[in-house]
Design an enzyme around this catalytic site. Structure first.
Site, PDB file in Angstrom:
ATOM      1  N   SER A  37       0.841  -1.203   0.000  1.00 51.00           N
ATOM      2  CA  SER A  37       0.000   0.000   0.000  1.00 51.00           C
ATOM      3  C   SER A  37       0.873   1.249   0.000  1.00 51.00           C
ATOM      4  CB  SER A  37      -0.892   0.017   1.249  1.00 51.00           C
ATOM      5  OG  SER A  37      -1.387   1.336   1.448  1.00 51.00           O
TER       6      SER A  37
ATOM      7  N   HIS B 254      -1.205  -1.382  -4.176  1.00 50.60           N
ATOM      8  CA  HIS B 254      -2.465  -1.016  -3.522  1.00 50.60           C
ATOM      9  C   HIS B 254      -2.545   0.496  -3.347  1.00 50.60           C
ATOM     10  CE1 HIS B 254      -5.907  -2.132  -0.915  1.00 50.60           C
ATOM     11  NE2 HIS B 254      -5.527  -1.131  -0.123  1.00 50.60           N
TER      12      HIS B 254
ATOM     13  N   ASP C  35      -4.840   3.479  -1.736  1.00 50.48           N
ATOM     14  CA  ASP C  35      -5.908   3.747  -0.769  1.00 50.48           C
ATOM     15  C   ASP C  35      -6.512   5.119  -1.010  1.00 50.48           C
ATOM     16  OD1 ASP C  35      -6.044   1.474   1.025  1.00 50.48           O
ATOM     17  OD2 ASP C  35      -3.983   1.971   1.556  1.00 50.48           O
TER      18      ASP C  35
ATOM     19  N   MET D 136      -9.142   7.856   0.125  1.00 49.93           N
ATOM     20  CA  MET D 136      -9.928   8.260   1.310  1.00 49.93           C
ATOM     21  C   MET D 136     -10.478   9.662   1.103  1.00 49.93           C
ATOM     22  SD  MET D 136      -7.242   7.050   4.207  1.00 49.93           S
ATOM     23  CE  MET D 136      -6.670   5.362   4.298  1.00 49.93           C
TER      24      MET D 136
ATOM     25  N   HIS E  51      -8.461   0.747  -3.724  1.00 52.12           N
ATOM     26  CA  HIS E  51      -9.382   0.530  -2.609  1.00 52.12           C
ATOM     27  C   HIS E  51     -10.088   1.842  -2.312  1.00 52.12           C
ATOM     28  CE1 HIS E  51      -9.526  -0.470   2.033  1.00 52.12           C
ATOM     29  NE2 HIS E  51     -10.739  -0.438   1.492  1.00 52.12           N
TER      30      HIS E  51
ATOM     31  N   MET F  73     -12.239   4.043  -0.255  1.00 48.31           N
ATOM     32  CA  MET F  73     -12.870   4.274   1.053  1.00 48.31           C
ATOM     33  C   MET F  73     -13.562   5.627   0.964  1.00 48.31           C
ATOM     34  SD  MET F  73      -9.714   2.881   3.328  1.00 48.31           S
ATOM     35  CE  MET F  73      -8.618   3.079   1.951  1.00 48.31           C
TER      36      MET F  73
ATOM     37  N   MET G  71     -11.257  -6.061   5.891  1.00 44.37           N
ATOM     38  CA  MET G  71     -10.460  -5.068   6.624  1.00 44.37           C
ATOM     39  C   MET G  71     -10.047  -5.667   7.967  1.00 44.37           C
ATOM     40  SD  MET G  71      -9.996  -2.569   4.656  1.00 44.37           S
ATOM     41  CE  MET G  71      -8.990  -1.687   5.846  1.00 44.37           C
TER      42      MET G  71
ATOM     43  N   ASP H 241      -6.279  -6.444   4.734  1.00 49.02           N
ATOM     44  CA  ASP H 241      -5.707  -5.098   4.690  1.00 49.02           C
ATOM     45  C   ASP H 241      -5.717  -4.472   6.080  1.00 49.02           C
ATOM     46  OD1 ASP H 241      -4.960  -2.526   4.043  1.00 49.02           O
ATOM     47  OD2 ASP H 241      -6.660  -2.114   2.725  1.00 49.02           O
TER      48      ASP H 241
HETATM   49  C1  DX5 Z   1      -6.210   1.392   5.900  1.00 47.27           C
HETATM   50  C2  DX5 Z   1      -5.745   1.164   4.481  1.00 47.27           C
HETATM   51  C3  DX5 Z   1      -4.597   0.245   4.405  1.00 47.27           C
HETATM   52  C4  DX5 Z   1      -3.342   0.727   5.072  1.00 47.27           C
HETATM   53  C5  DX5 Z   1      -2.442  -0.429   5.342  1.00 47.27           C
HETATM   54  O1  DX5 Z   1      -7.341   2.191   5.894  1.00 47.27           O
HETATM   55  O2  DX5 Z   1      -6.798   0.628   3.709  1.00 47.27           O
HETATM   56  O3  DX5 Z   1      -4.329  -0.148   3.059  1.00 47.27           O
HETATM   57  O4  DX5 Z   1      -2.664   1.699   4.328  1.00 47.27           O
HETATM   58  O5  DX5 Z   1      -1.358   0.029   6.084  1.00 47.27           O
HETATM   59  P1  DX5 Z   1      -0.704  -0.830   7.253  1.00 47.27           P
HETATM   60  O6  DX5 Z   1      -0.155  -2.055   6.621  1.00 47.27           O
HETATM   61  O7  DX5 Z   1       0.360   0.073   7.788  1.00 47.27           O
HETATM   62  O8  DX5 Z   1      -1.779  -1.123   8.255  1.00 47.27           O
HETATM   63 ZN    ZN Z   2      -6.434  -0.388   1.667  1.00 45.16          ZN
END
Ligand code: DX5
Ligand code: ZN
Length: 221
Positions: free
Chosen positions: A7, A32, A34, A36, A65, A67, A136, A174
């Site tokens: 990620s 990956h 993320d 947000m 991903h 979110m 998750m 994740d």
């Molecule tokens: C959390 C994200 C993850 C996160 C993982 O909301 O979806 O992908 O970046 O990071 P680590 O491995 O540090 O928990």
């Molecule tokens: Zn993620």
């Protein structure tokens, strides 16, 4: 083979290209991303522009991903920007079947993600339509959090549901995955491992990626 999806949320964005290439050197299978929005989760990360940038850096599939609230509004943008796998949160979508079909029609693999408190049973009617289920293993929003141990039971339940429904989706995990717990998570039945801080804060991105990949694949039967 089991897959590692580093990620980039935890990468050094001033050196994004080097960081992604380092993970690729260590044997990363996917990258990956993320996304947000500050509404669905209490943090804001980045949008399609960075996905487009990552697409220029690597040929690895981009595992995006979302979110975000109202993901339907942005599905096309992310796929056009290079998302190979696009995952939405079950909790953020009203017409999940329609959303999953649209992702596939637009040419990407479709995933659905469950927050830690969302039961596995809610996957039953979508199981046969999705390419990936993302469990998750932390509450989404931030990198570097602790793995929630009860996720192991949830992963096992997801494996069982997949068998019952004769479905073929990959099970991705994740949040909080590290050298310390990845074998247990793998033994519970996960196929794809998102790893953020354990890779990008390790000081040796290729070595850590290779180590994790080796652990899950040597325990794979
Ligand atoms: C959390 C994200 C993850 C996160 C993982 O909301 O979806 O992908 O970046 O990071 P680590 O491995 O540090 O928990
Ligand atoms: Zn993620």
């Amino acid at each position: 083979m089991k897959l590692i999806s580093p990620s980039i949320l935890n990468a050094d964005f001033a050196r994004l290209s080097d960081e992604i290439i380092s993970a690729e050197k260590g044997g990363a299978d996917w990258v990956h991303c993320d996304i947000m929005d500050g509404h669905f989760v209490p943090n804001i990360s980045f949008g399609p522009f960075i996905v487009k940038t990552a697409k220029k850096i690597t040929k690895l599939p981009l595992d995006v991903h979302l979110m975000i609230e109202n993901p339907d509004l942005y599905i096309e943008d992310f796929i056009k920007s290079g998302a190979g796998i696009l995952t939405v949160h079950q909790e953020a979508v009203v017409h999940l079947n329609r959303t999953i079909m649209r992702i596939k029609d637009l040419g990407a693999k479709a995933g659905v993600s469950l927050n830690p408190s969302t039961p596995v049973g809610t996957l039953r009617e979508i199981a046969e339509f999705v390419d990936l289920v993302l469990i998750m293993t932390v509450n989404p929003g931030f990198g570097g959090q602790h793995f929630i141990e009860s996720s192991l039971r949830k992963i096992r339940e997801t494996v069982k549901l997949r068998e019952e429904m004769k479905a073929s989706f990959l099970i991705e995990v994740d949040g909080g995955i590290s050298s310390e717990n990845i074998k247990r998570v793998s033994d519970a039945g996960a196929d794809v491992f998102v790893v953020g801080s354990a890779i990008f804060k390790s000081g040796d991105i290729p070595a850590k990626t290779a180590e994790l990949k080796n652990i899950v694949n040597s325990s794979y039967v």
